[in-house]
Structures are given as structure tokens and as C-alpha cells.
Design a protein around this motif. Sequence first.
Motif, PDB file in Angstrom:
ATOM      1  N   ALA A  32       0.832  -1.209   0.000  1.00  0.00           N
ATOM      2  CA  ALA A  32       0.000   0.000   0.000  1.00  0.00           C
ATOM      3  C   ALA A  32       0.865   1.257   0.000  1.00  0.00           C
ATOM      4  O   ALA A  32       0.519   2.262  -0.615  1.00  0.00           O
ATOM      5  N   VAL A  92      -4.039  -3.215  -3.713  1.00  0.00           N
ATOM      6  CA  VAL A  92      -3.017  -3.648  -2.753  1.00  0.00           C
ATOM      7  C   VAL A  92      -3.046  -5.171  -2.631  1.00  0.00           C
ATOM      8  O   VAL A  92      -2.017  -5.840  -2.729  1.00  0.00           O
ATOM      9  N   VAL A 101      -1.816   0.989  -7.310  1.00  0.00           N
ATOM     10  CA  VAL A 101      -1.756   1.596  -5.985  1.00  0.00           C
ATOM     11  C   VAL A 101      -1.319   3.046  -6.121  1.00  0.00           C
ATOM     12  O   VAL A 101      -1.908   3.944  -5.509  1.00  0.00           O
ATOM     13  N   THR A 151      -4.093   5.965  -5.426  1.00  0.00           N
ATOM     14  CA  THR A 151      -3.805   6.770  -4.225  1.00  0.00           C
ATOM     15  C   THR A 151      -3.793   8.244  -4.616  1.00  0.00           C
ATOM     16  O   THR A 151      -4.350   9.092  -3.893  1.00  0.00           O
ATOM     17  N   MET A 208      -5.009   2.130   5.309  1.00  0.00           N
ATOM     18  CA  MET A 208      -3.867   1.205   5.343  1.00  0.00           C
ATOM     19  C   MET A 208      -4.026   0.167   6.455  1.00  0.00           C
ATOM     20  O   MET A 208      -3.764  -1.012   6.278  1.00  0.00           O
TER      21      MET A 208
END
Lengths: 135, 135, 135, 135, 135, 135
Positions: free
Chosen positions: D123, F79, F87, F91, F108
Motif C-alpha cells: 500500500a 493492494v 496503488v 492513491t 492502510m
Amino acid sequence: MATTHLMTDVEADADPIVKAVFADIRETRGSDFINNIWRALAADPPGLKRTWENVKSLMAVPGALDPKTREMIYIAVSVANGCSYCVHSHTAAAKAKGMSDAEHGELMQIVALAASTNHLVTALQVPVDPEFEVN
Amino acid sequence: MATTHLMTDVEADADPIVKAVFADIRETRGSDFINNIWRALAADPPGLKRTWENVKSLMAVPGALDPKTREMIYIAVSVANGCSYCVHSHTAAAKAKGMSDAEHGELMQIVALAASTNHLVTALQVPVDPEFEVN
Amino acid sequence: MATTHLMTDVEADADPIVKAVFADIRETRGSDFINNIWRALAADPPGLKRTWENVKSLMAVPGALDPKTREMIYIAVSVANGCSYCVHSHTAAAKAKGMSDAEHGELMQIVALAASTNHLVTALQVPVDPEFEVN
Amino acid sequence: MATTHLMTDVEADADPIVKAVFADIRETRGSDFINNIWRALAADPPGLKRTWENVKSLMAVPGALDPKTREMIYIAVSVANGCSYCVHSHTAAAKAKGMSDAEHGELMQIVALAASTNHLVTALQVPVDPEFEVN
Amino acid sequence: MATTHLMTDVEADADPIVKAVFADIRETRGSDFINNIWRALAADPPGLKRTWENVKSLMAVPGALDPKTREMIYIAVSVANGCSYCVHSHTAAAKAKGMSDAEHGELMQIVALAASTNHLVTALQVPVDPEFEVN
Amino acid sequence: MATTHLMTDVEADADPIVKAVFADIRETRGSDFINNIWRALAADPPGLKRTWENVKSLMAVPGALDPKTREMIYIAVSVANGCSYCVHSHTAAAKAKGMSDAEHGELMQIVALAASTNHLVTALQVPVDPEFEVN
């Protein structure tokens, strides 16, 4: 054993989107059988429609790869992703499209071999050879 | 970037097992090129030998499936297992064995479609239809 | 290459939670080195603290398994989950805790073998033998 | 529940390859019990032989790691790959080779911890520390 | 179907750690129902305690995300990791915390879409755009 | 580092399908930026078109879930599937749609917690409670 209700034909007839998709599945496949993935997806008619259109446009239309090879690729991915239902349904489909026992056996062995070298390479963190890169 | 040393040809010549495997790879493939997976595995000669024999006996011997189809199945598994090196090396191999751009594009789409239905089925926990089971 | 900033020691000193965790990592390990996972987690101090406490309570405390075996298990999981960073860091840790080259080689082969039979079993959808079930 | 027939002993006796492998499994393990993976693989005799030889040469021969540790590594990989059958069979094997309840509990916790940090690192896309790389 | 015994309430009462955790689960959730994961973990009391404390401190405490969103994220991860039990339990939890049928359907479609592009990107080995990196 | 060429704008202009998709991406997003996944997919125009239409119809249209939540679910799946590019890109997208640092940190931790219990449950092969099943 599902997280959603499996829709019956009677219930499907009450929703115009589901009714139309179920009819198209039957017509495209030339069979009255609607397998469980479609009955599970039917709880979400737009999701059912989107999924069926994706499957139909790729698996039910002639293209570069023959139907049997497509199903064997589908099995390979489904095994690696651990999808029991998908392995069952696409193994049945591959057999229906002509996969022999010898081809099935060889497919199994290649999937297992790929998995073993996939894990070896990840364990060793092997850098990509420049020869394999596309610019 | 590796967790092990990549063995050079000079070092390989000093170990009889590694020397023999490297020679067999070159002879089997008709090429002087030894790609990195074998140089990484060479730190463990018995593991190198076992792995090469597995790959050779399955991928370099005629069988039920043609070489191009085998490589496409290998790619499919490697993608689902997230092995970057393997995707690179087997995409190069599939192209060398005749995979066209159209076949490559269709392979990508089938892999993506399979992944999407794999996840849908797992999310919905769809029970296997009795029609798909083998007794 | 990260999705978050890697916190420097100067920045860490400005947050009491991060400062305390970094100090505890150094004391527990008897080393001044703070590797990147902790510097990446530090952007979320409660997450950093929770993660370090979990790792410390399990990996830095004597228990049923010796430290080397624990690290080899950690590597095995990290390989199967495709975590490059984790494979690197725990391979280094396993070597620091005494893993020999022969043990590393054998670990790689067992991981690869397990992956291959995992995929075979999933492909064949083998039912669990009643002998293996615990009541 | 399988995608292939589980071969009975009577059927196995009719194929010389299968018959020989089944006999070798029984002799190697000192038990008459043939678990389902071998009965499922038997539909493809060359695949059965290849798989058994791989398993036997690694798991049934003394090496750098003791039998109990090997089984615990096998469990770890099988869990991460989501193979229900494999988790069942190798947990039974690990217990038969001496894994205590405390060791089993600790194995579970390490597998879970590794999975959690594997996902965190992915992540956060944590870059590998230069200290962990092997040249 | 488990690799461990599912602990009954009577047995739980005999172990002070298990007894305390089971009581805390009941109090935290305001329900007498203890689902099977806790009964399976109870064979390893320290592992049970550690797991419950992790779950409780994150899922049962107010934070930045609302309870329904947390459960939907939990479902997404559980689907991608192929955990049948977890998909069942967290789908039930998400519904209990207000997830509508439309939200469930959309969650399924996003999970499936993400899986498909995850696989496409891995197949094509797309390099990360510099615009996405955090320094 | 890709297995395919990343198409430039000049090249894209020469293919009517690619040209139209690139124009639609720019108009839909209100930005001139075309990120690498689309440039990689462009080598297969029908695949590019199919993928973009799937993404657009789900992520760029109002529905039951807000845009930020959709992106967080996308991250969670990416993830778990180990897709580095995805990712990174999602993000960035989640932040652009309002995800705070606290929400990112909590996301997370939930992803990591889910991964740990996913693995525990698989290791213990916990049977599904009847309370979680939908009829």
C-alpha cells in the motif's frame, strides 16, 4: 452458501433488465440453462447487464484466438486467483469446446510449473533481462 | 535488486552441475543467451537442476498443446500471480513462438475479464452448479 | 517510488509517538538502522505504533519457534503474497539469524513446490479427505 | 466437487504408470493411505508421475531443513495461496511430524503478521533499502 | 471442515484468557453471538487475545472512516484474498451497519473493475507515471 | 520496463479509435494528462476502448457511493492484488478526491488487518456460521 439470493426465473421475469439479459444468455448459448453466477448477479441488474455484455463481447464473438484456447486461458487465471466456481464452470466449458483429456492434463502441468517459477523468481527477486524489455 | 548473486559464466564453469545445466539450456534453445532466472538459481545447483529439468520436460517437448498456446497460458498464470519477471520473459517467448499483436491483445482482455468474474464470484460466494461437477 | 514520504530522523524527533517508536526499534534491535517500512509508516503515527507493537511482540520475544524458522516462514508468506520489499528485508533478516545457503536453497524449492501443488489442487478442485479434518 | 474423477485402486491397477506411482507412495510413506490429490492427478498419468517425483525428491529426502519445518513452510505458502485442501493435508502432516499446538499457534500468528505487513508495504510502495540488496 | 477444534462456551470458561476475550467480544458488540473465527482461534489463547485486540482497536473505535465504509473496504480485501469466510462475515456486518443493496452492487462492480485493470497493468507492466510519485 | 510500447500523442492521432478514446479521457477528466495505462493499452485499440468504457461508466458517473470511497475501495483491491501501478494511480486519485491523511492511514490499517484475519481464517479453515448465509 452465497452472500446474495439466487434469482429464480419467476423473479427474473419481474425485472425488465434481468429478463432481457437472461433471454440473451439463452439465445447466445443456444441453451435454456442459466448458471448460478447470473442468478447471483441478478440482484444488481445494472451489474448483471455490464458483466454479461463484457463476457459476451469477448467470449462469444470470433477473434484472434479459438474458443477452446480462450477457455483454457480463463481456467489458468481462475486457478491462480483461487476461484473454485470459475474453475468448475470454465473447465466444463473448455471440455464442451473440445479440450481433450491430454490437453487438460498438460494445462494443469503448465499452470503448476508457471506457479513454481513465479514463486522462485519472486523469492530470488530476479531482475528483468534488458533483452525482454520493449521500448 | 536480487536477493542472491547472479552467476557469471566464469563462475558457472567452476561448478560441474551448473556448467552442465547452462550447457543444456544453450543446446536445447539453440542460443548462447542464459537469462537471469538461471543465473539466480545457480547459487543452489540442485535447485537449478531440478527447475531446469521441470521446465525442459514440459516446455521443450512436443505434446498436446502447441508452444505458442503454452506460453500464453504461462503468461496468464504469471499475471495472476503478479510475477513481473515472468510476464516479461514469457511475453518475449510467446512473441518468438508466433503470438501476433491481435492474439496478445485478446489474451490481455481475457485475463482481465477472468479476473473480474473471479472477483465477482468470490464476492457473491456463488455455489457451484451441480451441472459442472464431475463424479 | 513510494505513495508516502519517508520520514527522516529530524522529522521523527518532532512527533513524540514516532520518536518513541524509532527509539524502541533501535533499542530492541541493538542497531541504529531504521529501515524504510518504519519511515513510510511514520506518516501515520498510530499506525506506526500499532504495527511495531505487533511485530515486536511476535518476532522479538522468545516462543515456540526459533528466530531463524520464524524468518523463513515470513519469507514464504511474503513470496506467495508477492511483496518485493518484504522478501528483501526478511531474507536479510533470516541470513542475519543464521540461515545457511543450503537452507535458503531448500526454502526456495519448498516454496516453489508448494505453489505448484497449490495450483494443481485448485485446478482439480480436490475434495478434502475426511482423514484430514479436525472435529 | 472435483473437476476430475478420483481414481479408485481397482482403476489404478489397470494403468502401469499409476499403479507404480501408487505403490511408491505407499512404500515411501509406510502407509496404505493414498490421499485424494493423487487420485485426482491419476487421470493424467505423466502429470501424476512428475508431481509425485517432485514431492518425493524434496519432502521425503533428508536435507538442510527438518521435516517439521518443511511442513510448516508448506502450510505458510498454502495459506497465502488460499489452497484449502493443501492447508488441511499439510497441517495434518506437520502434526504427524511433531508440530506442537504452541508451534501451530505461533505459525498462524506469524503468517497473519506477515500478511499484514506485506499489504502495508504494498500500500505504501516502500522502496527497498540498499542495505538489503545482494550484488 | 476446520484444521482446529471450535471451542464451545463450556470449554472457553475453563481458560481465563479465552473467557475474558469471549466476554469482551459480547460486551463490545452488545450480542451473545460469538462467531466461528473466535472459537477457532481459541485453541491458541495468546493468538486469540492479540487478534481480538487488533480487530477491536480498529473496527470498534470511532475514527476517520465510518463503520460502513470500513466494512466495505474489509470486504474488498477479503474478496481479493479469496477468503470465503471473511466475505460472508463482513458482508453480513456491512449490511448490519447500513450498506444498501445499491451500495453492495456498486461495491461488487468496483472490485471487479479494479481486478480487471490490476491484471491488465500487470500484463502490460505499465511503468508508474512520475506524476503519481510522492517524494 | 513495459511489455508493450507506450503510445505517444502523435501516434495516437493516426488511429481513429485511439484518437477518440484519448479525446474522451481528456474531456471526461477535464485534464490534458493521459496516464501510462492508456498509452500501454493503445497498442490494442479495441481493448483500450473496452477498458476505458468500463472505467468511465463506473468511476465517472454518479451512483450509490461517493467518488472518494470508490477510490479507497479501488486501492484496497489493488493492494491485495499487488498492483504497484494501480496503488500509485488510485492513491493519487483518492487524494485528488479528498482523502485526508487520517483517512489514508486508517485505510492502510484496515487493509492490513483484513489481510491478517484473511490468512488466519484460511489457516484455520473456519467454517461459515449459518447466521452469515443468505438463502
